[in-house]
Design a protein around this motif. Structure first.
Motif: not given
Length: 289
Positions: A27-33, A57-59, A65-67, A130-131
């Motif tokens: 959701g927040v963070g310019k990472v992954a896909l 958000n980025n780790f 929060s992870i779904a 990562y957390n």
């Protein structure tokens, strides 16, 4: 004229090569896909998505929060088999559990032609997970590493894949990395590219393919960049699908990423990682093709 024709042929090849990106939406963070998609699209890739998780958000923010989307992945697999959807290349990022690896295997198995499998086993950095991530994810990454044609872990992730204790800075040397690469080869890992290797005051990417072991020295820029691994992987995949040259693709990805970070980096007293505004550099990627 010849150069233009060659560029057109490369573009046609990339468009014909159907790439499935298997990773998380953040959701927040310019990472992954969200980082990989614009780069590979700029490199004229024909991309599809299979999300493994939705992350708040980025780790690097310290908590998230992870779904888990394992059930959705299974449902997608069932529909894709009915539709007989084919993929030439599968690129995996974060995989949450061994069941997700089994789903990837099923996708591979129903293809009429075995796809190229490239795995970026996102797990951690600086010797730690990562957390919010678990050892179940480590097991999943170990399993997919044996299935992949190429893996692209950083040194921390490579240690987890090999069940090795992460070394102190003073213990990291050329001979240690070579021994780990040889261990990976003996375990059945076909090709590996190891990023973020610091030996003394120098930084390298190590790799092997068949009987060749190589390393590429990287210019050090004194900052940490969130999503740098995703950018590197995207640039590597895009270039490798054009040229099928492992070392050249590593050199290309490292050069473009370094140039981007140079433009983005500003000396600061903040200890937070910077995030690359990748949309500002897509023209640089396009001109490099």
């Amino acid at each position: 004229m010849i150069i233009k024709c060659f560029q057109k042929l490369k573009a046609i090849f990339m468009n014909d090569n159907k790439i499935l990106l298997v990773s998380d939406f953040v959701g927040v963070g310019k990472v992954a896909l969200s980082a990989m998609s614009p780069i590979l699209s700029t490199m004229k890739a024909n991309i599809s998505f299979l999300p493994t998780a939705v992350v708040s958000n980025n780790f690097d923010y310290g908590n998230a929060s992870i779904a888990d989307l394992t059930n959705f992945m299974q449902d997608s697999l069932n529909v894709w088999k009915e539709l007989n959807l084919e993929f030439d290349t599968i690129v995996t990022g974060i995989l949450m559990n061994p069941k997700q690896v089994e789903i990837i295997k099923e996708i591979i198995n129903y293809q009429s032609k075995k796809p190229l499998i490239i795995s970026d086993p996102i797990m951690g950095d600086h010797g730690k997970l990562y957390n919010g991530l678990s050892m179940e994810l480590v097991r999943a990454s170990q399993l997919v590493a044996l299935k992949a044609d190429i893996i692209l872990p950083n040194l921390t992730e490579f240690a987890f894949i090999l069940n090795e204790k992460y070394p102190n800075d003073s213990e990291i040397n050329h001979d240690l990395i070579i021994s780990w690469l040889e261990k990976a080869r003996k375990k059945g890992i076909k090709s590996a590219i190891i990023t973020s290797v610091k030996i003394g005051e120098k930084y390298y990417v190590y790799g092997y393919e068949d009987d060749e072991i190589f390393r590429v020295e990287i210019e050090y820029i004194p900052t940490e960049v969130g999503g740098a691994g995703d950018i590197f992987t995207s640039l590597f995949v895009g270039k490798y699908l054009q040229e099928k040259d492992l070392k050249a693709s590593v050199s290309y990805a490292a050069k473009i990423l370094t140039n981007i970070i140079k433009k983005e980096y500003k000396p600061t007293s903040s200890k937070k990682k910077i995030e690359v505004r990748i949309q500002n550099y897509l023209q640089d990627v396009y001109r490099s093709l």
